[in-house]
Every structure is written in C-alpha cells, then in structure tokens.
Scaffold this motif. Structure first.
Motif, PDB file in Angstrom:
ATOM      1  N   ALA A  85      -6.411  -0.227   5.776  1.00 16.66           N
ATOM      2  CA  ALA A  85      -6.250  -0.248   3.818  1.00 16.66           C
ATOM      3  C   ALA A  85      -5.106  -1.675   3.277  1.00 16.66           C
ATOM      4  O   ALA A  85      -5.920  -2.052   2.231  1.00 16.66           O
ATOM      5  CB  ALA A  85      -5.761   0.746   3.313  1.00 16.66           C
TER       6      ALA A  85
ATOM      7  N   ILE B 264      -4.775   3.039   7.217  1.00 14.45           N
ATOM      8  CA  ILE B 264      -3.698   2.391   6.858  1.00 14.45           C
ATOM      9  C   ILE B 264      -3.121   1.091   6.572  1.00 14.45           C
ATOM     10  O   ILE B 264      -3.142   0.156   5.817  1.00 14.45           O
ATOM     11  CB  ILE B 264      -1.791   3.322   6.703  1.00 14.45           C
TER      12      ILE B 264
ATOM     13  N   THR C  94       1.014  -0.907   0.462  1.00 12.96           N
ATOM     14  CA  THR C  94      -0.120   0.309  -0.027  1.00 12.96           C
ATOM     15  C   THR C  94       1.023   1.483   0.156  1.00 12.96           C
ATOM     16  O   THR C  94       1.484   1.612   0.985  1.00 12.96           O
ATOM     17  CB  THR C  94      -0.626  -0.317   1.718  1.00 12.96           C
TER      18      THR C  94
ATOM     19  N   ALA D 245      -3.468   4.613  -0.126  1.00 14.43           N
ATOM     20  CA  ALA D 245      -4.462   5.549   0.827  1.00 14.43           C
ATOM     21  C   ALA D 245      -3.525   6.673   1.041  1.00 14.43           C
ATOM     22  O   ALA D 245      -3.042   6.592   0.476  1.00 14.43           O
ATOM     23  CB  ALA D 245      -3.772   4.137   2.125  1.00 14.43           C
TER      24      ALA D 245
ATOM     25  N   CYS E  25      -8.151   2.319  -4.462  1.00 17.86           N
ATOM     26  CA  CYS E  25      -8.267   3.554  -3.344  1.00 17.86           C
ATOM     27  C   CYS E  25      -8.683   3.138  -2.141  1.00 17.86           C
ATOM     28  O   CYS E  25      -9.453   2.617  -2.003  1.00 17.86           O
ATOM     29  CB  CYS E  25      -8.204   5.053  -4.291  1.00 17.86           C
TER      30      CYS E  25
END
Ligand code: GDP
Length: 297
Positions: A180, A177, A102, A188, A133
């Motif tokens: 993500a 995060i 990520t 992110a 995203c």
C-alpha cells in the motif's frame, strides 16, 4: 425503523404523567423517573449506566426552576435529551486519517458481526471522501471470508491484498501495508479473523498483528443486536488489545438500542461509525445528537 420504538414509547409514558403539572418537583417526577428507568432497562442498557443516568436526570430535574413558557414535561424531555447526547459521547468522534503517508486501520470483531461487510463499506466510505484505499485480507481461517472480501472489493472498486491462507496474519498485514505504501495508498484497512467467541488464540493473534503494523485506528466491530453485551465486549477488547473505538453494525435490525447507549459509558471508547444495512453505502458517522433525537421521537 423500529430500533428505538419501544424505548421511545416507554419514555413517552414518562412525559405523559407530567401533563397538567405546574413545575417539576421531587414528588411528581418520581413516577416518570421509574418509567424512564424501566424503558432503559427494557432497551437493554447496562444497569450501572441506567442508574447513573436516572440519578443525573433526577438531580437536574429538581434543581432547575420552572422556565417561563416551558411546560414541565418538555423541560424533562430536554434534560433527558441532553443526558442521552452526553451518554453517547457528546460529539462525533471522527476517524483519524493522516494528512500524508498510509494510514493503517485494523478491524477486529467476533464472527458474524458484519466485519467483512464493514471492511468494504469503510473502504467505500473513505473512497467517497477522496481517499484511496486498499483492503488487506488477514483472515486466514476462512477462505470464504477472503473470497467474500474480493467480491465486495470488486463491487466498491477497491483492491484487496491477499496471500491466501498459508501465511501468518501478521506477515500478510506487514506485506500488504508495504504494498500500500509503495502504491501511495491513503488508507490500508486490515481485516482480521473473528471467532464465534472470545478466546486467547484470537486475542494473541490480534495483538501480534497490531504490534506488527502499528495502526492509527483499531476498531472493534460489534453487532447492535447484542445489546449491553456489545458494551462488555468493547471493554474487554479495549483492555486486552487497546482499541481506539467501535463500529456498531445492524442498527437497522430490531435491536433495542442498549448497545448504542451503553458502549461509551461502559468502555470509555467512542462509537465512530454505524452500519444500518447490507448495502455498501449503509455506513455513516455516529451522531450522538441525532441518535438522541431519534430516541425521543
Ligand atoms: P463477519 O463474519 O463478521 O465478517 O460478518 P459478515 O460481514 O459476513 O456479515 C454477516 C451477515 O450480516 C451478512 O449476511 C451481512 O450481509 C449482514 N450484515 C452486515 N452488516 C449489516 C448491517 O448493518 N445490517 C444488516 N441488516 N445486516 C448486516
């Protein structure tokens, strides 16, 4: 589009003074150079940038011999074009996105510059490039900003991670995060809080968020309408926070172009993307050569 209208006509005045000349000489470029200088200052380009620009163009103009078949005024146009491209950084400066894992992009900027809009536009832009995203709402001061981001998120089909306004921004960013990464999201985007003016609280908070999430890109969103002030702002954030580039918004407005022309030279940081409207698709890479072409009309 009127953005460079005034600058374009100011420069045309310079070329027109060379009509009928046989070569570029120290004497006959003096007046056109004054026109160029005036046009750039009127476009709100920063003074030191204007000085260096004019000096460099003059040096080259007198240095080059007459190229066969090229009129002196066209020769000067070419020199100015090349200098403009150089001034704006030469090449396109692409976003850095990791091939795996990520990638974290941190957005910063003063209030009202279009940061929330850019956050969603950027997500949409990356989505079109095939990247998944997630937007992380770390602006805890304005609940309206979180709502706005959620609405835009729905519009572009991108998840918005939020924990409301009671958790510290750096913690929200860390948690977002982590989420993500768990979902194997490619990018992110962390939206941070802006303020009306530069202040220490904002800077400290940004530093804390940056330290917490170790972003690949830290992008400062600046409003093109603020002209050379935008360049000063990029410099300040660059020194204080350490940014990787800028996103210039509101290029569709009646800004005179000073921001686009000053940022790189003043701050040393590239403009990576530009926003030219309120719609989600109005975000694109910054192309110095196309911009220079538009300026010269
Ligand atoms: P923030 O306070 O920095 O988050 O700013 P917002 O994203 O809420 O934007 C402030 C206003 O500027 C909104 O009305 C946006 O629609 C508008 N805006 C943002 N980007 C652009 C742009 O590129 N062009 C134009 N014309 N308006 C924009």
């Amino acid at each position: 589009n009127e953005m460079f209208g005034q600058l374009t006509s100011g420069l045309e005045a310079a070329w027109s003074k060379l009509k009928g000349e046989e070569a570029l000489t120290k004497e006959n470029i003096a007046e056109p150079m004054r026109d160029i200088r005036r046009a750039l200052l009127e476009a709100d380009v920063s003074l030191p940038v204007v000085r260096r620009f004019v000096q460099s163009v003059s040096d080259q103009a007198v240095g080059v011999g007459l190229i066969r078949g090229v009129r002196p005024d066209q020769q000067l146009v070419k020199i100015v074009y090349d200098e403009l491209v150089k001034l704006m950084g030469g090449e396109v400066s692409d976003l850095v996105i990791s091939k795996s894992g990520t990638t974290v992009i941190l957005l910063a900027g003063l209030q009202g510059v279009g940061k929330t809009t850019v956050c969603a536009k950027l997500a949409f832009y990356l989505k079109k490039l095939g990247k998944s995203c997630m937007m992380i709402a770390a602006d805890v001061y304005r609940p309206a900003a979180i709502d706005q981001l959620k609405i835009l998120g729905d519009q572009v089909g991108v998840t918005v991670y939020t924990e409301g306004t009671e958790v510290k921004p750096s913690q929200i960013a860390i948690n977002g995060i982590e989420e993500a990464r768990k979902r194997k999201i490619d990018v992110a985007i962390v939206d941070t809080a802006g303020r009306l003016q530069l202040n220490k609280t904002m800077m400290d908070e940004l530093k804390e968020v940056k330290q917490a999430v170790n972003p690949t890109e830290v992008l400062l969103v600046v409003d093109a309408m603020t002209g050379q002030e935008a360049a000063a702002l990029v410099t300040t954030f660059s020194i204080e926070i350490g940014i990787t580039g800028a996103i210039l918004t509101k290029l569709d407005g009646d800004s005179r172009g000073g921001a686009a022309l000053s940022i790189r030279e003043v701050s040393g940081k590239p403009i990576k993307l530009v926003g030219r409207g309120e719609r989600m698709e109005d975000l694109e890479p910054f192309y110095p050569d196309r911009m220079a072409g538009r300026i010269l009309g």
